[in-house]
Design an enzyme around this catalytic site. Sequence first.
Site, PDB file in Angstrom:
ATOM      1  N   THR A 124       0.617  -1.528   0.182  1.00  0.00           N
ATOM      2  CA  THR A 124       0.414   0.172  -0.149  1.00  0.00           C
ATOM      3  C   THR A 124       1.024   1.134   0.150  1.00  0.00           C
ATOM      4  O   THR A 124       1.859   1.326   0.885  1.00  0.00           O
ATOM      5  CB  THR A 124      -1.056   0.340   1.650  1.00  0.00           C
ATOM      6  OG1 THR A 124      -1.585  -0.673   1.516  1.00  0.00           O
ATOM      7  CG2 THR A 124      -1.773   0.873   0.738  1.00  0.00           C
ATOM      8  N   LYS A 137      -7.842   1.496  -3.244  1.00  0.00           N
ATOM      9  CA  LYS A 137      -7.489   1.136  -1.911  1.00  0.00           C
ATOM     10  C   LYS A 137      -7.712   2.090  -1.436  1.00  0.00           C
ATOM     11  O   LYS A 137      -8.554   2.302   0.142  1.00  0.00           O
ATOM     12  CB  LYS A 137      -6.294   0.369  -1.783  1.00  0.00           C
ATOM     13  CG  LYS A 137      -5.738  -0.127  -0.380  1.00  0.00           C
ATOM     14  CD  LYS A 137      -5.651  -1.065   0.357  1.00  0.00           C
ATOM     15  CE  LYS A 137      -4.690  -1.115   1.010  1.00  0.00           C
ATOM     16  NZ  LYS A 137      -5.428  -2.428   2.994  1.00  0.00           N
ATOM     17  N   LYS A 148      -1.976   5.319   8.134  1.00  0.00           N
ATOM     18  CA  LYS A 148      -1.346   5.190   7.166  1.00  0.00           C
ATOM     19  C   LYS A 148      -2.090   5.518   6.009  1.00  0.00           C
ATOM     20  O   LYS A 148      -1.644   6.551   5.557  1.00  0.00           O
ATOM     21  CB  LYS A 148      -0.750   4.197   7.128  1.00  0.00           C
ATOM     22  CG  LYS A 148       0.222   3.556   6.084  1.00  0.00           C
ATOM     23  CD  LYS A 148       1.008   2.530   5.530  1.00  0.00           C
ATOM     24  CE  LYS A 148       1.648   2.490   4.163  1.00  0.00           C
ATOM     25  NZ  LYS A 148       1.748   1.139   3.881  1.00  0.00           N
TER      26      LYS A 148
END
Length: 291
Positions: A86, A161, A236
């Site tokens: 990611t 995402k 994050k």
Amino acid sequence: MKIGFIGLGNMGAPMAANLASAGHDVVGFDTMAKPDGLTMAGTAAAAVDGADVVITMLPNGDILRAVAADIHPAMKAGAVHLDCSTVDVASARAVAEMAETAGLTAVDAPVSGGIGGAAGGTLTFMAGGTEAGFATVSPLFDIMGQKAVHCGPAGNGQAAKICNNMILGVTMIATCEAFVLADKLGLDRQAMFDVVSTSSGYSWSMNAYCPAPGVGPQSPADNDYTPGFAADLMLKDLRLSQMAAEAADADTPMGEAAMALYQRFVEHEDGAGRDFSAMLPRFADRGRNAG
Ligand code: NAD
């Protein structure tokens, strides 16, 4: 296929193990981790030598860019660099350009499903890149996961995402604060769940991952908020969503508020290392003017 796998931490190690068990020839490299039972190379360049597909599963975009600069010259012409980390959308797109310049194909395919999904081969992949790149790595998605969605060109996997996880962060906070309001109004948590989970307030956070212990299906709340999906990782992803929103001039006030709350929770309260649903006891411990 001959596969190089770089980044063998919590997620990468079980993903690589599943590929090897399925009969692929996997060679790994990691600067720290030494997972059992996997063939390891001494350098990243050695791990990618002759590979048809190189998978990276790394902590962030800066490390990904550095690793890409290191391995692309060592990869065989026409090979695919499949990044499942990611990272920020800009890094994913920069790595795709680097790959094209080097005569390679890049696919960005971050995952959801966490460590359990990596171990069980049940991850969901959100992929960005060309049709041809997606087709080449699809058989690997079938082994490591249960679903893969091609979301468009390079960077679109990361875009999907962070949009998904921005919704998740916001709905988890909304669910937790609503439970605390319900507590203070004298509404039983089970009754609250029974109503909301079948009414218009329902969401994955309420129905599948209920943050109230003893209510709804088993979730980290029933295990003293041991992750699951750690608040640190939610922070994050929310930071990545706000970096992207800033770059694209998108107005995302709820995402911004969720990022600020998780930042406070992780960096200044007791949220580090706890599940992201531990927002519920956080709210329960405070009054309206707690600051
Ligand atoms: P991790 O920290 O356990 O693993 C990262 C690995 O990369 C480590 O073993 C580290 O030594 C290695 N590494 C760092 N720099 C390197 C370099 N230059 N060369 C080679 N190896 C290097 O992290 P993780 O939990 O496995 O997560 C990996 C990625 O997956 C992250 O981007 C994370 O956001 C994403 N992700 C994690 C989860 C989760 O639940 N853990 C869920 C979805 C997505």
